[in-house]
Design a protein around this motif. Sequence first.
Motif, PDB file in Angstrom:
ATOM      1  N   TRP A  86     -19.605  -6.849 -24.798  1.00  0.00           N
ATOM      2  CA  TRP A  86     -20.488  -7.513 -25.756  1.00  0.00           C
ATOM      3  C   TRP A  86     -20.052  -8.945 -26.007  1.00  0.00           C
ATOM      4  CZ3 TRP A  86     -20.190  -9.121 -31.080  1.00  0.00           C
ATOM      5  CH2 TRP A  86     -21.444  -9.400 -31.653  1.00  0.00           C
ATOM      6  N   ILE A  87     -21.007  -9.867 -26.011  1.00  0.00           N
ATOM      7  CA  ILE A  87     -20.743 -11.273 -26.266  1.00  0.00           C
ATOM      8  C   ILE A  87     -21.347 -11.644 -27.613  1.00  0.00           C
ATOM      9  CG2 ILE A  87     -21.043 -13.640 -25.446  1.00  0.00           C
ATOM     10  CD1 ILE A  87     -19.311 -11.912 -23.642  1.00  0.00           C
ATOM     11  N   ALA A  88     -20.518 -12.175 -28.490  1.00  0.00           N
ATOM     12  CA  ALA A  88     -21.005 -12.548 -29.816  1.00  0.00           C
ATOM     13  C   ALA A  88     -21.967 -13.721 -29.709  1.00  0.00           C
ATOM     14  CB  ALA A  88     -19.825 -12.925 -30.714  1.00  0.00           C
ATOM     15  N   PRO A  89     -23.032 -13.735 -30.513  1.00  0.00           N
ATOM     16  CA  PRO A  89     -23.967 -14.859 -30.499  1.00  0.00           C
ATOM     17  C   PRO A  89     -23.253 -16.162 -30.840  1.00  0.00           C
ATOM     18  CG  PRO A  89     -24.839 -13.014 -31.778  1.00  0.00           C
ATOM     19  CD  PRO A  89     -23.407 -12.702 -31.481  1.00  0.00           C
ATOM     20  N   SER A  90     -23.471 -17.207 -30.026  1.00  0.00           N
ATOM     21  CA  SER A  90     -22.773 -18.473 -30.241  1.00  0.00           C
ATOM     22  C   SER A  90     -23.194 -19.141 -31.541  1.00  0.00           C
ATOM     23  CB  SER A  90     -23.046 -19.426 -29.067  1.00  0.00           C
ATOM     24  OG  SER A  90     -24.451 -19.649 -28.926  1.00  0.00           O
ATOM     25  N   SER A  91     -24.407 -18.786 -32.054  1.00  0.00           N
ATOM     26  CA  SER A  91     -24.886 -19.401 -33.281  1.00  0.00           C
ATOM     27  C   SER A  91     -24.142 -18.904 -34.512  1.00  0.00           C
ATOM     28  CB  SER A  91     -26.386 -19.140 -33.451  1.00  0.00           C
ATOM     29  OG  SER A  91     -26.634 -17.736 -33.493  1.00  0.00           O
ATOM     30  N   LEU A  92     -23.481 -17.745 -34.405  1.00  0.00           N
ATOM     31  CA  LEU A  92     -22.763 -17.187 -35.538  1.00  0.00           C
ATOM     32  C   LEU A  92     -21.389 -16.721 -35.065  1.00  0.00           C
ATOM     33  CD1 LEU A  92     -23.264 -16.592 -38.557  1.00  0.00           C
ATOM     34  CD2 LEU A  92     -23.758 -14.241 -37.903  1.00  0.00           C
ATOM     35  N   PRO A  93     -20.344 -17.488 -35.342  1.00  0.00           N
ATOM     36  CA  PRO A  93     -19.001 -17.124 -34.879  1.00  0.00           C
ATOM     37  C   PRO A  93     -18.560 -15.768 -35.404  1.00  0.00           C
ATOM     38  CG  PRO A  93     -19.054 -19.370 -35.744  1.00  0.00           C
ATOM     39  CD  PRO A  93     -20.354 -18.738 -36.102  1.00  0.00           C
ATOM     40  N   LEU A  94     -17.879 -15.022 -34.549  1.00  0.00           N
ATOM     41  CA  LEU A  94     -17.320 -13.719 -34.912  1.00  0.00           C
ATOM     42  C   LEU A  94     -15.810 -13.884 -34.988  1.00  0.00           C
ATOM     43  CD1 LEU A  94     -18.156 -10.691 -35.331  1.00  0.00           C
ATOM     44  CD2 LEU A  94     -17.587 -10.346 -32.924  1.00  0.00           C
ATOM     45  N   ARG A  95     -15.241 -13.639 -36.190  1.00  0.00           N
ATOM     46  CA  ARG A  95     -13.811 -13.876 -36.379  1.00  0.00           C
ATOM     47  C   ARG A  95     -13.121 -12.629 -36.898  1.00  0.00           C
ATOM     48  NH1 ARG A  95     -11.709 -19.055 -36.469  1.00  0.00           N
ATOM     49  NH2 ARG A  95     -13.234 -20.643 -35.863  1.00  0.00           N
ATOM     50  N   GLN A  96     -11.912 -12.372 -36.349  1.00  0.00           N
ATOM     51  CA  GLN A  96     -11.118 -11.213 -36.761  1.00  0.00           C
ATOM     52  C   GLN A  96      -9.996 -11.670 -37.683  1.00  0.00           C
ATOM     53  OE1 GLN A  96      -9.220  -9.403 -33.349  1.00  0.00           O
ATOM     54  NE2 GLN A  96      -9.176 -11.346 -32.252  1.00  0.00           N
ATOM     55  N   ALA A  97      -9.833 -10.925 -38.779  1.00  0.00           N
ATOM     56  CA  ALA A  97      -8.836 -11.271 -39.785  1.00  0.00           C
ATOM     57  C   ALA A  97      -7.505 -10.612 -39.469  1.00  0.00           C
ATOM     58  CB  ALA A  97      -9.320 -10.831 -41.163  1.00  0.00           C
ATOM     59  N   ARG A  98      -6.450 -11.402 -39.523  1.00  0.00           N
ATOM     60  CA  ARG A  98      -5.095 -10.868 -39.375  1.00  0.00           C
ATOM     61  C   ARG A  98      -4.546 -10.537 -40.760  1.00  0.00           C
ATOM     62  NH1 ARG A  98      -0.934 -10.465 -35.896  1.00  0.00           N
ATOM     63  NH2 ARG A  98      -2.187 -11.398 -34.242  1.00  0.00           N
ATOM     64  N   ILE A  99      -4.128  -9.291 -40.917  1.00  0.00           N
ATOM     65  CA  ILE A  99      -3.571  -8.828 -42.176  1.00  0.00           C
ATOM     66  C   ILE A  99      -2.084  -8.561 -41.962  1.00  0.00           C
ATOM     67  CG2 ILE A  99      -3.782  -7.140 -44.025  1.00  0.00           C
ATOM     68  CD1 ILE A  99      -6.331  -8.681 -43.607  1.00  0.00           C
ATOM     69  N   GLU A 100      -1.229  -9.184 -42.756  1.00  0.00           N
ATOM     70  CA  GLU A 100       0.211  -9.040 -42.584  1.00  0.00           C
ATOM     71  C   GLU A 100       0.838  -8.268 -43.746  1.00  0.00           C
ATOM     72  OE1 GLU A 100       2.148 -12.708 -41.732  1.00  0.00           O
ATOM     73  OE2 GLU A 100       0.878 -13.156 -39.986  1.00  0.00           O
ATOM     74  N   PHE A 101       1.897  -7.542 -43.414  1.00  0.00           N
ATOM     75  CA  PHE A 101       2.622  -6.701 -44.373  1.00  0.00           C
ATOM     76  C   PHE A 101       3.568  -7.539 -45.218  1.00  0.00           C
ATOM     77  CE2 PHE A 101       6.446  -4.206 -45.344  1.00  0.00           C
ATOM     78  CZ  PHE A 101       5.908  -3.090 -45.963  1.00  0.00           C
TER      79      PHE A 101
END
Length: 212
Positions: free
Chosen positions: A179-194
Amino acid sequence: DDGYQHLRLARDLNLLLVDATESFTNVRLVPWGRFREPLSALARADAVIVTRSDRSFDRQALVETLRRHLRPGVPIFFAWHELTTLSPVQAPLGGSPSVWRREDLRHRRVAAFAGIAHPEQFFADLRAADAEVVLTRSFPDHHRYREAELEELSRQAEIAGAEALLLTEKDAANLPPAWIAPSSLPLRQARIEFRCDDESALLDLLRKGSPC
């Protein structure tokens, strides 16, 4: 987690995670409640890590409950998770991916979705970073996303006026491979740290093994 109940699993240290927001006033085992074992199982723990300790809870009452079942001398640590960065799920063509820091979320209009145990905690973390969360969607834990779901999420996020569609790293691992995310709406993953209130003592425990 699951390994605590897997008694045949070899281990050097038995760490038990306890959710600070979980009520201990009505302990009922599955399938009638959320608990997998009775509180007497705390006696197997070499250390307890109280998670989500940055939330509102009765610390004294929780410690007293734990101490009634733990062996003498078993340490109790208080921990929480902190959202630190948000990186693109897919790097842009011909360029290096830009990484947002936590402070970059301030006043940004974002949409978010999550298929984790407590999706509302992820959404609360975004709001705590002063993001303007205009749309949220929750899915079952470990949800495997379909392309049609993601396309609909992207469409709804755009309608809501979001600048980006956010998810956790766990959710990113459950996206369709092609799957390719639509370029018009960025898809970002959040890094959660302990984070831990006494990180050095916890690290010493992990190096040395069981204290009891």
